[in-house]
Motif scaffolding. Structure first.
Motif, mmCIF file in Angstrom:
data_model
loop_
_atom_site.group_PDB
_atom_site.id
_atom_site.type_symbol
_atom_site.label_atom_id
_atom_site.label_comp_id
_atom_site.label_asym_id
_atom_site.label_seq_id
_atom_site.Cartn_x
_atom_site.Cartn_y
_atom_site.Cartn_z
ATOM 1 N N LYS A 427 -18.605 15.573 18.266
ATOM 2 C CA LYS A 427 -19.761 16.463 18.149
ATOM 3 C C LYS A 427 -21.076 15.693 18.234
ATOM 4 N N ARG A 428 -21.068 14.500 17.684
ATOM 5 C CA ARG A 428 -22.283 13.690 17.754
ATOM 6 C C ARG A 428 -22.585 13.331 19.213
ATOM 7 N N ASP A 429 -21.573 12.865 19.950
ATOM 8 C CA ASP A 429 -21.781 12.548 21.366
ATOM 9 C C ASP A 429 -22.265 13.780 22.122
ATOM 10 N N TYR A 430 -21.630 14.906 21.839
ATOM 11 C CA TYR A 430 -21.995 16.153 22.519
ATOM 12 C C TYR A 430 -23.471 16.474 22.281
ATOM 13 N N THR A 431 -23.899 16.350 21.032
ATOM 14 C CA THR A 431 -25.273 16.702 20.683
ATOM 15 C C THR A 431 -26.264 15.734 21.327
ATOM 16 N N LEU A 432 -25.916 14.459 21.373
ATOM 17 C CA LEU A 432 -26.813 13.474 21.991
ATOM 18 C C LEU A 432 -26.970 13.746 23.488
ATOM 19 N N VAL A 433 -25.858 14.104 24.154
ATOM 20 C CA VAL A 433 -25.934 14.425 25.581
ATOM 21 C C VAL A 433 -26.792 15.677 25.780
ATOM 22 N N LEU A 434 -26.575 16.663 24.920
ATOM 23 C CA LEU A 434 -27.370 17.897 25.012
ATOM 24 C C LEU A 434 -28.856 17.579 24.852
ATOM 25 N N LYS A 435 -29.172 16.692 23.915
ATOM 26 C CA LYS A 435 -30.571 16.299 23.722
ATOM 27 C C LYS A 435 -31.139 15.656 24.986
ATOM 28 N N GLY A 436 -30.297 14.877 25.679
ATOM 29 C CA GLY A 436 -30.730 14.269 26.937
ATOM 30 C C GLY A 436 -30.999 15.320 28.006
ATOM 31 N N THR A 437 -30.064 16.270 28.147
ATOM 32 C CA THR A 437 -30.245 17.346 29.136
ATOM 33 C C THR A 437 -31.509 18.144 28.811
ATOM 34 N N LEU A 438 -31.702 18.456 27.525
ATOM 35 C CA LEU A 438 -32.879 19.240 27.126
ATOM 36 C C LEU A 438 -34.164 18.463 27.381
ATOM 37 N N ALA A 439 -34.171 17.184 27.005
ATOM 38 C CA ALA A 439 -35.398 16.388 27.135
ATOM 39 C C ALA A 439 -35.884 16.362 28.576
ATOM 40 N N LEU A 440 -34.958 16.155 29.513
ATOM 41 C CA LEU A 440 -35.378 16.104 30.911
ATOM 42 C C LEU A 440 -35.705 17.504 31.427
ATOM 43 N N SER A 441 -34.936 18.500 31.005
ATOM 44 C CA SER A 441 -35.179 19.870 31.473
ATOM 45 C C SER A 441 -36.583 20.340 31.096
ATOM 46 N N ARG A 442 -37.114 19.822 29.982
ATOM 47 C CA ARG A 442 -38.410 20.267 29.493
ATOM 48 C C ARG A 442 -39.544 19.372 29.965
ATOM 49 N N ALA A 443 -39.234 18.370 30.798
ATOM 50 C CA ALA A 443 -40.261 17.393 31.190
ATOM 51 C C ALA A 443 -41.351 18.044 32.035
ATOM 52 N N ARG A 444 -42.530 17.515 31.911
ATOM 53 C CA ARG A 444 -43.668 17.893 32.745
ATOM 54 C C ARG A 444 -44.162 16.576 33.344
ATOM 55 N N PHE A 445 -44.455 16.572 34.631
ATOM 56 C CA PHE A 445 -44.764 15.288 35.278
ATOM 57 C C PHE A 445 -45.659 15.525 36.489
ATOM 58 N N PRO A 446 -46.479 14.537 36.844
ATOM 59 C CA PRO A 446 -47.341 14.712 38.008
ATOM 60 C C PRO A 446 -46.519 14.840 39.295
ATOM 61 N N ARG A 447 -46.950 15.718 40.168
ATOM 62 C CA ARG A 447 -46.339 15.807 41.496
ATOM 63 C C ARG A 447 -46.350 14.416 42.117
ATOM 64 N N GLY A 448 -45.255 14.057 42.788
ATOM 65 C CA GLY A 448 -45.170 12.744 43.410
ATOM 66 C C GLY A 448 -44.559 11.686 42.515
ATOM 67 N N THR A 449 -44.261 12.026 41.270
ATOM 68 C CA THR A 449 -43.609 11.054 40.382
ATOM 69 C C THR A 449 -42.259 10.659 40.988
ATOM 70 N N PRO A 450 -41.968 9.365 41.088
ATOM 71 C CA PRO A 450 -40.653 8.969 41.611
ATOM 72 C C PRO A 450 -39.542 9.472 40.683
ATOM 73 N N GLY A 451 -38.512 10.085 41.259
ATOM 74 C CA GLY A 451 -37.392 10.584 40.464
ATOM 75 C C GLY A 451 -36.855 9.550 39.482
ATOM 76 N N PRO A 452 -36.672 8.266 39.920
ATOM 77 C CA PRO A 452 -36.131 7.274 38.990
ATOM 78 C C PRO A 452 -36.953 7.109 37.707
ATOM 79 N N MET A 453 -38.268 7.423 37.762
ATOM 80 C CA MET A 453 -39.082 7.311 36.538
ATOM 81 C C MET A 453 -38.665 8.333 35.490
ATOM 82 N N LEU A 454 -38.106 9.456 35.935
ATOM 83 C CA LEU A 454 -37.725 10.520 35.001
ATOM 84 C C LEU A 454 -36.365 10.248 34.358
#
Ligand code: ZN
Ligand code: ZN
Length: 602
Positions: A427-454
């Protein structure tokens, strides 16, 4: 002696006879075809035919006395099993740069010796690197002969599946408009001609689709475009007369598949030819005469195709509803049947594929379903087979990564479900992965940001706990095209200009945790780059954010509540409200009840 590897040993010996006759010291057999595609038509599965190793990646080298297969860590277990008794040594490598077979060849081929590889299936950039590495040891490279062909009597023919048009409304931009855009890009690059071998680019430019390889709705063809003409080099009989007439009216002529090299050879003096050195083979490039100036750059269509139109995005949203309905119907059945009937990883694949096949617009799967229970989930590229698969029973996590090809889009989704009782560590691993998916899903970034930076945004919650994963966080996804496409990449890749995030791109977000021999977790959604909804900022940067496209509950029973922040919980609840709102009207009975239960707020 009649063993499973006897045919392989006989084939290797046959190749050695050819090597001796040709006075060549070694044959290199890469896993590639004349289009440098991910999935190879059978005709170009020479590495598999000659070695018996069925993994999708791997390079084989055969000398008159030795043979070796080079594979990365994903394939070690499989390769060891499949190569046993074949006389082929497995060389395990962890870094592909430089390729491990360079040093091996330098060691096993004498100075003054030579290595052969079919230049028609070797990328230009790869061939140049190989040639340089061998030259440093006074070894010559022959790229002008296909020695496998001489040994392979019953080699499969070219795929002959018919080609058909991708039609409106799902095809949202006419091929004439795409050709016009392409010609503008050619002019900007200073090119008079442009040669494309990349099969999904050819399919995208021409609004044509095919079935020459599994999972990707593409067909084998090359395209040569100049200011007035566009010539499609495609197998005879694959395009019927009516479609050929439509293409002709749109300015696309047909020519034999094998005539592409000759067309390059006869380009006029002064021509300036644009091609992508990573997507054109050494063999085809070799036809270009010296009088032609070659401009090496990314195919303009690779960039254009990644940026879905507003109309395509609308079709993708509809497709996501269909795919979500299929997922709910499958999971509703699965939870009811679990414990009552025998369910294996193969049953999951069958039932889920059948649920998708009932949806309107469904064409086929977008990749082989990964259904991995318990320890099998820890292998990111696991595939259950008739010979080896697990029954889903007892306690553990079930990881299912699957997707479909629809006329209105391509899907790719991973979910993980608890079976029986699951441990606190899971469950801990599951929650940490979910936090990763959520963190990126909610990201806001300047147009043109290289994908690898995200990439680090999805990994940060895992890194904080000393955990990482060995694959990219996200890949581009085609529009009724390949499930893996560029140019963007959310990964640890070395940044290239084309990886800039632009509006309209569809990308996966799929962090994971893999506990070898125990369990695996990956949570994957597809997202669309859209203008950020709160655009004020400082006026300096145009901001983008992600619209989550995938519609399917994310299991909440595995979440460790204390690890989730309030804002993360709010995002998940809002996502589930959207999933419920869009899917509920399309579901009834058990599937509807399952959706309601699994999208309940936490
Ligand atoms: Zn996936
Ligand atoms: Zn994916």
């Amino acid at each position: 002696m009649d063993t499973p590897t006897a045919p392989v040993r006989a084939r290797i010996e046959r190749v050695r006879e050819v090597l001796r006759a040709e006075r060549v010291d070694a044959l290199l057999v890469p896993s590639s075809d004349p289009h440098l595609s991910e999935y190879l038509p059978e005709r170009w599965q020479a590495r598999q035919w000659l070695s018996g190793f069925t993994g999708s990646m791997g390079t084989l080298v055969v000398t008159t006395r030795h043979a070796a297969l080079f594979a990365d860590s994903r394939y070690w277990v499989q390769a060891e099993a499949e190569l046993a008794g074949s006389g082929i040594e497995l060389v395990k490598f962890t870094s592909a740069n430089p390729p491990a077979h360079f040093a091996w060849l330098a060691e096993h081929v004498p100075a003054g010796g030579s290595v052969a590889v079919d230049g028609d299936v070797l990328g230009l950039a790869a061939a140049q690197a190989l040639e340089d590495a061998l030259a440093a040891h006074d070894i010559r490279l022959h790229t002008d002969r296909d020695l496998v062909a001489a040994a392979w009597d019953d080699r499969p023919a070219l795929p002959a599946a018919p080609v058909h048009a991708h039609l409106p409304p799902h095809a949202t931009v006419p091929r004439t408009a795409k050709l016009a855009t392409l010609r503008t890009a050619m002019a900007e690059a200073g090119a008079s001609h442009h040669f494309v071998s990349t099969v999904d680019d050819v399919a995208w430019i021409t609004n044509l689709r095919g079935a020459d390889v599994p999972y990707n709705p593409v067909f084998l063809a090359h395209l040569l475009v100049d200011a007035e003409r566009a010539v499609l080099f495609v197998g005879a009989g694959k395009i019927d007369a009516a479609l050929a007439a439509t293409l002709a009216a749109d300015g696309i002529e047909l020519a034999p598949y094998a005539a592409a090299g000759e067309a390059l050879a006869t380009l006029p003096a002064g021509a300036r030819l644009l091609l992508d050195p990573r997507r054109v083979t050494y063999g085809l490039r070799a036809h270009v005469p010296d009088r032609v100036r070659v401009i090496e750059a990314l195919n303009p269509s690779t960039r254009e195709k990644s940026r879905k139109t507003a109309a395509e995005a609308a079709h993708i949203r509809t497709t996501m509803i269909e795919d979500g309905v299929a997922m709910c119907e499958f999971y509703a059945w699965f939870e009811q049947a679990l414990g009552r009937e025998r369910i294996t990883e193969l049953t999951v694949d069958e039932r889920l594929s059948a649920a998708r096949a009932r949806r309107p617009g469904f064409v086929g799967l977008s990749f082989p379903t990964i259904a991995g229970f318990a320890a099998n989930g820890a292998m990111p590229h696991y595939r259950a087979t008739d010979a080896a698969h697990a029954e889903i029973a007892g306690d553990g996590l079930l990881l299912i990564d699957s997707g479909g090809q629809y006329l209105g889009g391509t899907t790719d989704i991973t979910r993980v479900w608890p079976i029986g009782s699951v441990s606190a560590a899971m469950k801990r691993d599951y929650t940490l992965v979910l936090k990763g998916t959520l963190a990126l899903s909610r990201a806001r970034f300047p147009r043109g940001t290289p994908g690898p930076m995200l990439d680090a945004l999805a990994r940060a919650p895992l890194w904080a706990e000393g955990i990482d994963f060995g694959h990219g966080t996200g890949h581009g996804v085609g529009y009724f095209l390949n499930v893996h496409e560029g140019p963007q990449s959310i990964s640890k890749a070395v940044v290239e200009p084309a990886m800039a995030m632009e509006p309209g791109m569809v990308t996966s977000i799929e962090p994971g945790v893999y506990r070898a021999g125990q369990w695996g977790v990956r949570i994957e959604n597809l997202v669309l780059n859209v203008p950020a909804s709160t655009p004020e900022g400082d006026g300096f940067a145009e901001m983008l954010e992600f619209e989550t496209l995938t519609l399917c509950p994310i299991d909440t029973r595995c979440i460790v509540g204390g690890l989730l922040r309030e804002d993360e919980r709010a995002w998940l609840n809002a996502y589930h409200a959207t999933v419920r709102e869009r899917l509920a009207p399309r579901l009834a009975g058990d599937a509807r009840a399952w959706l309601e239960a699994r999208t309940a707020a936490i």
